[in-house]
Design a protein around this motif. Structure first.
Motif, mmCIF file in Angstrom:
data_model
loop_
_atom_site.group_PDB
_atom_site.id
_atom_site.type_symbol
_atom_site.label_atom_id
_atom_site.label_comp_id
_atom_site.label_asym_id
_atom_site.label_seq_id
_atom_site.Cartn_x
_atom_site.Cartn_y
_atom_site.Cartn_z
ATOM 1 N N PRO A 7 0.836 -1.202 0.000
ATOM 2 C CA PRO A 7 0.000 0.000 0.000
ATOM 3 C C PRO A 7 0.876 1.261 0.000
ATOM 4 N N GLU A 8 0.333 2.285 -0.562
ATOM 5 C CA GLU A 8 0.970 3.595 -0.522
ATOM 6 C C GLU A 8 0.919 4.146 0.909
ATOM 7 N N LEU A 237 -2.058 -2.972 11.540
ATOM 8 C CA LEU A 237 -1.947 -2.637 10.118
ATOM 9 C C LEU A 237 -2.108 -3.839 9.187
ATOM 10 N N PRO A 238 -1.610 -5.044 9.536
ATOM 11 C CA PRO A 238 -1.809 -6.182 8.630
ATOM 12 C C PRO A 238 -3.278 -6.465 8.308
ATOM 13 N N VAL A 263 5.762 9.627 12.950
ATOM 14 C CA VAL A 263 4.673 8.737 12.559
ATOM 15 C C VAL A 263 4.962 8.067 11.216
ATOM 16 N N VAL A 264 5.463 8.819 10.252
ATOM 17 C CA VAL A 264 5.807 8.224 8.952
ATOM 18 C C VAL A 264 6.882 7.162 9.134
ATOM 19 N N ILE A 271 5.145 -1.394 7.454
ATOM 20 C CA ILE A 271 4.792 -1.870 6.109
ATOM 21 C C ILE A 271 5.931 -2.694 5.522
ATOM 22 N N ASP A 272 7.140 -2.164 5.585
ATOM 23 C CA ASP A 272 8.277 -2.866 4.986
ATOM 24 C C ASP A 272 8.555 -4.185 5.696
ATOM 25 N N THR A 273 8.459 -4.195 7.014
ATOM 26 C CA THR A 273 8.696 -5.424 7.767
ATOM 27 C C THR A 273 7.660 -6.482 7.437
#
Length: 407
Positions: A7-8, A237-238, A263-264, A271-273
């Motif tokens: 995802p973006e 998030l997943p 936060v970013v 996300i990357d992990t």
């Protein structure tokens, strides 16, 4: 095995500095406001020249810039629409975020190749509404904050449309921001960029039908009877990835660069992990600790799993939130002397324990033992706003790394 594309990660950028930090710390795209037609009239909104600089910077790092033009327009707001959208297209803005059909029509007439996304202000909360916008040629909808994970999953199963969903930031007490409290309390139109944040004020509560009694809200330490906790999906998030969300949106165009960077940085790492090894993904407690360092209020998952209750409001005893000051910005680092040049953003000095952090979740703590001004004169404290200082560090840093300290 998840084969879905990443995802973006979409970050807020209230001004040019925040845009650059959001991208530097891992955002794939940023959303900004221009000086017209947006809902954050008090943010540091972009001039056309600043937009050009922002787009050039984003292009350099393979990122995109979106412009929020999501007011609910009255007749007096319609002038200049065509010229505005044409200019955005010529600048290279990737998409506009719009709620009002009049603005959609104006954009299509003035800049037919400029992509249009439907704002959360349009309250897209079911798959039939998503289908309607799909049939209108809209490639992406920003969902209402009031939808659940299961509702998102059903939308993606039934409609081939990009879904953008909020994952972090302030929640509005009204349905997707459709509020008139501000209009009533302060004559400032929330749906045309003037929200006075009336729901964040303190109110007394009285028992209905009884005059002259003490307010019952005195039983609570804080009278935030309408104010919601902030959203955070850092632990979940997943679930949104597997539901099919295409863009993860962070709220906060009026927040600090410390908030944006922190936060970013956390969500980029999550996300990357996850995509490195979805089957064995585990939440790292350090990510949760880090997100709290930028928190202004207690945190909730909003509507994603259940209807919110009084536990998702700020009413009552406030939670203990770690308080951190953004103390300095790294401008340079000398590997030979191990001395960093730091621009002061908050008072700090010798003896203070500070924490440095940077992109890719780089962190370390140390106590400041040596401090100089820009003329290499020893000093005890950096007391003056934006002054240039020099600090000897235990570990290397890079330009745009940040220094924070606990309060």
């Amino acid at each position: 095995m998840i084969t879905r594309k990443k995802p973006e990660l979409l970050a807020p950028a209230g001004n040019l500095e925040k845009l650059k930090f959001a991208i530097h710390y891992g955002a794939d795209a940023v959303y900004i406001g221009g000086q017209q037609f947006g809902l954050r009239s008090n943010a540091g909104n972009f001039t056309f020249d600043e937009m050009r600089e922002g787009v050039a910077f984003a292009n350099k790092y393979g990122a995109k810039v979106y412009v929020a033009a999501n007011i609910i327009a009255h007749n007096e707001n319609l002038e200049g629409l065509h010229e505005y959208f044409k200019e955005l297209y010529d600048i290279g803005i990737a998409a506009v975020i719009v709620a009002d059909p009049a603005l959609i029509q104006a954009c299509r007439e003035a800049a037919p190749d400029l992509e249009v996304h439907i704002s959360t202000q349009a309250s897209v909360a079911n798959w039939k509404t998503a289908e309607f916008w799909k049939n209108e040629g809209i490639p992406r909808v920003v969902l209402a904050r009031e939808v659940s994970v299961e509702e998102i999953r059903e939308m993606k199963e039934k409609v081939d449309i990009e879904i953008e969903a909020f994952i972090h930031g302030a929640m509005c007490i009204s349905y997707s921001g459709r509020c008139v409290l501000s209009n009533h309390m302060s004559a400032r139109d929330a749906n045309r960029g003037g929200c006075a944040q009336s729901c964040r004020w303190k109110y007394d509560l009285f028992e209905d039908g009884i005059d002259g009694t003490e307010p019952i809200s005195e039983l609570a330490n804080e009278q935030y009877s309408m104010s919601s906790q902030d959203m955070s999906m850092v632990e979940y998030l997943p679930d949104l990835i597997e539901a099919g969300v295409d863009s993860f949106k962070i709220e906060g165009r009026m927040k600090s660069i410390h908030y944006v960077a922190t936060v970013v940085n956390v969500y980029r790492k999550i996300i990357d992990t996850y995509f490195e090894d979805p089957e064995n993904y585990k939440i790292d407690p350090e990510w949760i600790d880090e997100i709290w360092k930028a928190a202004q209020r207690s945190l909730t998952s909003g509507f994603y799993y259940n209807e919110p209750t009084e536990k998702d409001q700020l009413f009552g005893r406030p939670a203990r939130i770690p308080k951190y000051d953004f103390a300095g910005l790294v401008l340079d680092y000398d590997e030979n002397t191990k001395i960093a040049t730091i621009q002061q953003r908050n008072n700090f000095g010798v003896g203070d324990e500070v924490e440095f952090f940077g992109p890719n979740f780089y962190h370390f703590k140390q106590t400041i033992t040596e401090l100089w001004d820009e003329n290499d004169e020893p000093i005890d404290r950096a007391k003056h706003a934006m002054m240039i200082t020099k600090v000897r560090l235990d570990q290397p840093v890079e330009k745009y790394n940040m220094m924070r300290k606990g309060k």
